[in-house]
Enzyme design. Structure first.
Site, PDB file in Angstrom:
ATOM      1  N   THR B 181       0.818  -1.164   0.067  1.00  0.00           N
ATOM      2  CA  THR B 181      -0.132   0.055  -0.218  1.00  0.00           C
ATOM      3  C   THR B 181       0.912   1.203  -0.016  1.00  0.00           C
ATOM      4  O   THR B 181       2.015   1.059   0.294  1.00  0.00           O
ATOM      5  CB  THR B 181      -0.836   0.001   1.389  1.00  0.00           C
ATOM      6  OG1 THR B 181      -1.553  -1.145   1.306  1.00  0.00           O
ATOM      7  CG2 THR B 181      -1.767   1.133   1.249  1.00  0.00           C
ATOM      8  N   ARG B 209     -12.711  -7.690  -4.517  1.00  0.00           N
ATOM      9  CA  ARG B 209     -12.408  -7.484  -3.039  1.00  0.00           C
ATOM     10  C   ARG B 209     -12.014  -5.792  -2.645  1.00  0.00           C
ATOM     11  O   ARG B 209     -11.094  -5.272  -3.524  1.00  0.00           O
ATOM     12  CB  ARG B 209     -11.137  -8.168  -2.843  1.00  0.00           C
ATOM     13  CG  ARG B 209     -10.471  -8.139  -1.150  1.00  0.00           C
ATOM     14  CD  ARG B 209      -9.315  -7.228  -1.093  1.00  0.00           C
ATOM     15  NE  ARG B 209      -8.629  -7.251   0.171  1.00  0.00           N
ATOM     16  CZ  ARG B 209      -7.647  -6.414   0.404  1.00  0.00           C
ATOM     17  NH1 ARG B 209      -7.062  -5.573  -0.494  1.00  0.00           N
ATOM     18  NH2 ARG B 209      -7.058  -6.509   1.601  1.00  0.00           N
TER      19      ARG B 209
END
Lengths: 321, 321
Positions: B181, B209
């Site tokens: 991330t 997702r």
């Protein structure tokens, strides 16, 4: 001691504008949903089973903005979301941007239990629902004339709607609002908490908008150590305030009980309008709101079902089962 | 005093397995992103502008799993998410299930500022991006061989991947994980906080997702009264723990400072692996992680840029600008 409380949205009409017949329909629908959950808990089923089944009953009733009867986007589509959380394990499931799944809350539970994920959305989530054998419906199934008319009234404006009732009445909309959602919180005989929330979102919302009902921490939260919470109201305010988790934090860190924490949040911390249902594993619960009313119901310590829209509530004799 | 800290994921390789050349590339990329934000803050731009521009720089670099270089789902697609929050107003924007938007964090900011909503997802969100004039890219743009190979290695398993590096090394995956991330937290000259997070999600994730980087309260949070937070790690754990908001709650209710709160959460409260960057409006900040390393960087009180992967950090002379 088992415990169950539900809501069907914090956007009730002013009392003078709600016909007795329509009010009666809401009371009956809330009672019917509570009965479903009560029977499951009495049979020793888990709080997770109870909140799922209770929310399914509300989703299936077109009176409520979730599942059948969901609001329309400004593009004339239904886009639903739901979430569920297990207070014993803090496992959670959330789904969003659904157009065809009959019961979004059932899909949220499947995501929680049968995938490595917490949240699934869009057409891929619907493919997963089909693989799981969940019921799918056509657009006709979700259509209700009232919700369509409410959207048409707002279409072309920058407004997103209040609850269907308020929009149907044509009351001015002050800003982005969403009051319609359904939810349930429960405690089972084992002392485990669970919460579930489901919504069709705001009338005249942007296509693709995801609201609090699909967000763990905003519209749903459950942890045995603190509380189970389901929220209804201006979804964006609940998301910015991370409101369901905010209540749990007040209990954990400040030592407030669940009643004080939820009422404090609704009165002073929630940056918008709405309502909350919250309970702890000792059976303490509250259903506060800062709107004119909230469709809601609960089961008291003697097992009596109560339903309410405004301040006063109706107690249902056991024989009505 | 302005302040800025960033991360590029908490899934770094063990030191013995990261080649000096690849480590150098990460240091340079982190330094370049920090320079972008530092210049904006020095020019008097807001923390919101700084975190957006810094995250854009990370999204554009294929080394990081966000924007270009995003992970692939088990169906071989890129599905990105991002979020941004303004600590002065607690306005927030989040986007999810994006396949073509070059810079998801830019779209998150547009959602915050130009819609009545907090979150938009899927194809409708991409239509909104086009209306807003944001850059769109083809699938080729997002493709990187390393991420593709990582997915192919896990495809057909029930696993979702660790960070690309760990997956590429073939290290056994213990369960559902996601370490990659990017994110930034900043405080501007006016004392306003902001945070932003962006991700391609987990390798071999289910199509559809949605992870923590798209969820306000889980992967991002900012409130001037407490802190600005961006998270990286096992997304599902951050969502179940509502981790970004959990840190803010510890500061608000327990009186912890931001350093103690974030470190406590990473050490004892986070139900999984990952890292956090957190800062308050007084310029206190921390970048703790419970993984082997975390790509990260910050600007110290003298304006010196530091970058790090493991415990030791590198200070960059100002002339490297």
């Amino acid at each position: 001691m088992t415990c169950l409380a539900i809501h069907g949205g914090a956007g009730a009409l002013p009392p003078s504008d709600l016909t007795p017949e329509r009010a009666e329909n809401f009371h009956r629908a809330l009672h019917a949903a509570l009965l479903v959950g009560q029977r499951m808990l009495a049979a020793g089923r888990s709080s997770l089973d109870a909140v799922e089944a209770t929310v399914v009953a509300l989703e299936d009733n077109p009176l409520f903005n979730a599942g059948r009867g969901s609001s329309f986007t400004r593009e004339g589509e239904v886009e639903m979301e739901a979430s569920i959380m297990d207070g014993a394990t803090r496992q959670a499931g959330a789904v969003m941007l659904l157009e065809r799944v009959r019961n979004p809350v059932r899909l949220a539970r499947r995501v929680m239990q049968r995938t490595p994920h917490v949240a699934l959305g869009g057409t891929a989530a619907e493919r997963f629902a089909i693989e799981e054998g969940l019921a799918m419906e056509s657009k006709d199934y979700f259509f209700t004339q009232d919700r369509w008319d409410a959207m048409v009234r707002l279409r072309g404006t920058s407004e997103t709607g209040l609850s269907e009732d308020i929009v149907v009445k044509g009351v001015a909309v002050a800003g982005p609002d969403a009051m319609s959602t359904v939810g349930a919180v429960a405690c089972d005989a084992a002392g485990n908490l669970a919460a579930a929330t489901s919504s069709g979102g705001t009338t005249n919302k942007f296509a693709g908008r995801v609201g609090q009902a699909g967000i763990v921490g905003a519209g749903v939260y459950a942890h045995n150590a603190t509380c189970a919470v389901s929220c209804t109201g201006e979804g964006e305010a609940f998301m910015r305030g991370v409101v369901a988790h905010d209540i749990a934090a007040l209990i954990e860190h400040r030592g407030l009980n669940v009643v004080a924490a939820a009422e404090l949040v609704v009165r002073t911390r929630l940056p918008g309008r709405g309502g909350i249902i919250a309970l702890d594993r000792h059976g303490n619960f509250t259903l506060p709101y800062n709107t004119v009313g909230m469709y809601r119901g609960w089961i008291d310590a003697l097992g009596v079902i109560h339903t309410a829209i405004y301040e006063t509530s109706r107690a249902w004799p056991a024989s009505t089962a």
